[in-house]
Design a protein around this motif. Structure first.
Motif, PDB file in Angstrom:
ATOM      1  N   ASP A   5      45.658  46.945 -32.589  1.00 25.41           N
ATOM      2  CA  ASP A   5      46.730  46.043 -33.012  1.00 25.41           C
ATOM      3  C   ASP A   5      47.757  46.858 -33.803  1.00 25.41           C
ATOM      4  O   ASP A   5      47.460  47.956 -34.271  1.00 25.41           O
ATOM      5  CB  ASP A   5      46.156  44.916 -33.876  1.00 25.41           C
ATOM      6  CG  ASP A   5      46.953  43.630 -33.791  1.00 25.41           C
ATOM      7  OD1 ASP A   5      48.184  43.692 -33.638  1.00 25.41           O
ATOM      8  OD2 ASP A   5      46.340  42.551 -33.889  1.00 25.41           O
ATOM      9  N   LYS A   6      48.949  46.288 -33.969  1.00 25.02           N
ATOM     10  CA  LYS A   6      49.983  46.967 -34.752  1.00 25.02           C
ATOM     11  C   LYS A   6      49.778  46.750 -36.241  1.00 25.02           C
ATOM     12  O   LYS A   6      50.003  47.632 -37.051  1.00 25.02           O
ATOM     13  CB  LYS A   6      51.369  46.435 -34.370  1.00 25.02           C
ATOM     14  CG  LYS A   6      52.005  47.133 -33.213  1.00 25.02           C
ATOM     15  CD  LYS A   6      53.405  46.586 -33.022  1.00 25.02           C
ATOM     16  CE  LYS A   6      54.274  47.629 -32.364  1.00 25.02           C
ATOM     17  NZ  LYS A   6      55.559  47.078 -31.969  1.00 25.02           N
ATOM     18  N   LYS A   7      49.353  45.542 -36.580  1.00 32.52           N
ATOM     19  CA  LYS A   7      49.277  45.173 -37.991  1.00 32.52           C
ATOM     20  C   LYS A   7      48.129  44.189 -38.207  1.00 32.52           C
ATOM     21  O   LYS A   7      47.936  43.273 -37.411  1.00 32.52           O
ATOM     22  CB  LYS A   7      50.604  44.519 -38.394  1.00 32.52           C
ATOM     23  CG  LYS A   7      50.734  44.189 -39.843  1.00 32.52           C
ATOM     24  CD  LYS A   7      52.096  43.560 -40.107  1.00 32.52           C
ATOM     25  CE  LYS A   7      52.155  43.045 -41.527  1.00 32.52           C
ATOM     26  NZ  LYS A   7      53.292  42.184 -41.746  1.00 32.52           N
ATOM     27  N   VAL A   8      47.363  44.389 -39.294  1.00 35.60           N
ATOM     28  CA  VAL A   8      46.323  43.439 -39.687  1.00 35.60           C
ATOM     29  C   VAL A   8      46.490  43.138 -41.167  1.00 35.60           C
ATOM     30  O   VAL A   8      47.079  43.927 -41.911  1.00 35.60           O
ATOM     31  CB  VAL A   8      44.882  43.975 -39.418  1.00 35.60           C
ATOM     32  CG1 VAL A   8      44.637  44.190 -37.938  1.00 35.60           C
ATOM     33  CG2 VAL A   8      44.597  45.228 -40.208  1.00 35.60           C
ATOM     34  N   GLU A   9      45.980  41.982 -41.580  1.00 37.76           N
ATOM     35  CA  GLU A   9      46.021  41.609 -42.995  1.00 37.76           C
ATOM     36  C   GLU A   9      44.701  40.960 -43.362  1.00 37.76           C
ATOM     37  O   GLU A   9      43.981  40.444 -42.501  1.00 37.76           O
ATOM     38  CB  GLU A   9      47.184  40.646 -43.262  1.00 37.76           C
ATOM     39  CG  GLU A   9      47.058  39.341 -42.498  1.00 37.76           C
ATOM     40  CD  GLU A   9      48.246  38.405 -42.656  1.00 37.76           C
ATOM     41  OE1 GLU A   9      49.297  38.838 -43.141  1.00 37.76           O
ATOM     42  OE2 GLU A   9      48.098  37.232 -42.298  1.00 37.76           O
ATOM     43  N   MET A  10      44.394  41.024 -44.652  1.00 42.95           N
ATOM     44  CA  MET A  10      43.173  40.383 -45.145  1.00 42.95           C
ATOM     45  C   MET A  10      43.299  38.871 -44.959  1.00 42.95           C
ATOM     46  O   MET A  10      44.371  38.306 -45.136  1.00 42.95           O
ATOM     47  CB  MET A  10      42.960  40.688 -46.635  1.00 42.95           C
ATOM     48  CG  MET A  10      42.580  42.134 -46.918  1.00 42.95           C
ATOM     49  SD  MET A  10      40.965  42.588 -46.268  1.00 42.95           S
ATOM     50  CE  MET A  10      39.904  41.520 -47.216  1.00 42.95           C
ATOM     51  N   LEU A  11      42.191  38.242 -44.617  1.00 42.23           N
ATOM     52  CA  LEU A  11      42.163  36.790 -44.488  1.00 42.23           C
ATOM     53  C   LEU A  11      42.269  36.186 -45.885  1.00 42.23           C
ATOM     54  O   LEU A  11      41.544  36.606 -46.793  1.00 42.23           O
ATOM     55  CB  LEU A  11      40.837  36.369 -43.842  1.00 42.23           C
ATOM     56  CG  LEU A  11      40.701  34.902 -43.459  1.00 42.23           C
ATOM     57  CD1 LEU A  11      41.610  34.582 -42.282  1.00 42.23           C
ATOM     58  CD2 LEU A  11      39.260  34.616 -43.083  1.00 42.23           C
ATOM     59  N   PRO A  12      43.166  35.211 -46.104  1.00 36.78           N
ATOM     60  CA  PRO A  12      43.231  34.575 -47.426  1.00 36.78           C
ATOM     61  C   PRO A  12      41.870  33.941 -47.781  1.00 36.78           C
ATOM     62  O   PRO A  12      41.195  33.382 -46.916  1.00 36.78           O
ATOM     63  CB  PRO A  12      44.316  33.503 -47.265  1.00 36.78           C
ATOM     64  CG  PRO A  12      45.138  33.958 -46.101  1.00 36.78           C
ATOM     65  CD  PRO A  12      44.181  34.676 -45.189  1.00 36.78           C
ATOM     66  N   MET A  13      41.487  34.051 -49.045  1.00 37.35           N
ATOM     67  CA  MET A  13      40.175  33.596 -49.508  1.00 37.35           C
ATOM     68  C   MET A  13      39.894  32.141 -49.126  1.00 37.35           C
ATOM     69  O   MET A  13      38.780  31.810 -48.754  1.00 37.35           O
ATOM     70  CB  MET A  13      40.083  33.780 -51.030  1.00 37.35           C
ATOM     71  CG  MET A  13      38.682  33.872 -51.551  1.00 37.35           C
ATOM     72  SD  MET A  13      37.659  35.124 -50.751  1.00 37.35           S
ATOM     73  CE  MET A  13      38.524  36.599 -51.165  1.00 37.35           C
ATOM     74  N   LYS A  14      40.912  31.279 -49.182  1.00 35.23           N
ATOM     75  CA  LYS A  14      40.698  29.859 -48.885  1.00 35.23           C
ATOM     76  C   LYS A  14      40.317  29.620 -47.416  1.00 35.23           C
ATOM     77  O   LYS A  14      39.784  28.579 -47.072  1.00 35.23           O
ATOM     78  CB  LYS A  14      41.913  29.020 -49.288  1.00 35.23           C
ATOM     79  CG  LYS A  14      43.158  29.273 -48.482  1.00 35.23           C
ATOM     80  CD  LYS A  14      44.314  28.410 -48.991  1.00 35.23           C
ATOM     81  CE  LYS A  14      45.549  28.444 -48.166  1.00 35.23           C
ATOM     82  NZ  LYS A  14      46.188  29.719 -47.947  1.00 35.23           N
ATOM     83  N   GLU A  15      40.588  30.604 -46.552  1.00 34.57           N
ATOM     84  CA  GLU A  15      40.259  30.468 -45.130  1.00 34.57           C
ATOM     85  C   GLU A  15      38.882  31.042 -44.784  1.00 34.57           C
ATOM     86  O   GLU A  15      38.390  30.840 -43.670  1.00 34.57           O
ATOM     87  CB  GLU A  15      41.326  31.158 -44.276  1.00 34.57           C
ATOM     88  CG  GLU A  15      42.684  30.482 -44.351  1.00 34.57           C
ATOM     89  CD  GLU A  15      43.737  31.206 -43.516  1.00 34.57           C
ATOM     90  OE1 GLU A  15      43.392  31.763 -42.447  1.00 34.57           O
ATOM     91  OE2 GLU A  15      44.910  31.220 -43.942  1.00 34.57           O
ATOM     92  N   LEU A  16      38.263  31.767 -45.722  1.00 32.65           N
ATOM     93  CA  LEU A  16      37.000  32.453 -45.422  1.00 32.65           C
ATOM     94  C   LEU A  16      35.896  31.488 -44.988  1.00 32.65           C
ATOM     95  O   LEU A  16      35.293  31.677 -43.936  1.00 32.65           O
ATOM     96  CB  LEU A  16      36.538  33.278 -46.635  1.00 32.65           C
ATOM     97  CG  LEU A  16      35.325  34.170 -46.384  1.00 32.65           C
ATOM     98  CD1 LEU A  16      35.647  35.246 -45.362  1.00 32.65           C
ATOM     99  CD2 LEU A  16      34.859  34.806 -47.691  1.00 32.65           C
ATOM    100  N   LEU A  17      35.637  30.460 -45.763  1.00 30.49           N
ATOM    101  CA  LEU A  17      34.570  29.507 -45.432  1.00 30.49           C
ATOM    102  C   LEU A  17      34.837  28.778 -44.108  1.00 30.49           C
ATOM    103  O   LEU A  17      33.958  28.751 -43.241  1.00 30.49           O
ATOM    104  CB  LEU A  17      34.334  28.514 -46.583  1.00 30.49           C
ATOM    105  CG  LEU A  17      33.231  27.485 -46.362  1.00 30.49           C
ATOM    106  CD1 LEU A  17      31.877  28.153 -46.145  1.00 30.49           C
ATOM    107  CD2 LEU A  17      33.157  26.526 -47.542  1.00 30.49           C
TER     108      LEU A  17
END
Length: 155
Positions: free
Chosen positions: A80-92
């Protein structure tokens, strides 16, 4: 000790592991703290991070607890060109796991998974058993095969 879903999945797959419990400190959920409490080398304890790629969607990276994922290297590993950390509220909702108890084993869905190549230095590594305060210790090869992980330089 509580038998977690992760342990049940490993048992069903006939994968050898050892479970280790440690007291949970809600003020310090870091993997470094967990490694200290278990009395093991920090390099052998891996945290599970969930990222989202621009094109590829969700991905899982397992890196040593003291390390920091290099987003450019993670993106390259995923193609991929770009990745970002998943926001904490979306983890569960995305994984079924809470912060401090996220395991690469037994997520709601199977996502592309990458294991930092430093895991190859160890006979056994620890990853979360799917709940805070419990880790499973197993061979990196067994973990990689079970979750379909690719080895990658992630840091």
């Amino acid at each position: 000790m509580v038998k977690t879903n992760v342990m049940r999945l490993l048992d069903a797959a006939k994968i050898a592991y050892e479970a280790k419990e440690y007291p949970v400190d809600e003020n310090d959920l870091s993997g470094s703290h967990a490694a200290d409490l278990m009395g093991v080398d920090h390099g052998s304890v891996f945290k599970t991070l969930v990222l989202r790629g621009e094109k590829t969607g969700y991905m899982v990276c397992c890196i040593p607890v003291d390390g920091e994922v290099d987003l450019k290297k993670a993106a390259r590993a995923a193609g991929d060109k770009k990745v970002e950390m998943l926001p904490m509220k979306e983890l569960l909702p995305v994984t079924g796991y809470v912060r401090g108890g996220c395991s690469p084993i037994g997520m709601k869905k199977r996502f592309p998974t990458y294991l930092d190549q430093s895991a190859e230095k160890y006979e056994k590594i620890a990853v979360s058993a799917g709940m805070r305060g419990v880790q499973v210790i197993l061979s990196p090869a067994d973990l990689g095969r079970y979750v379909g992980a690719e080895m990658a330089d992630l840091m």
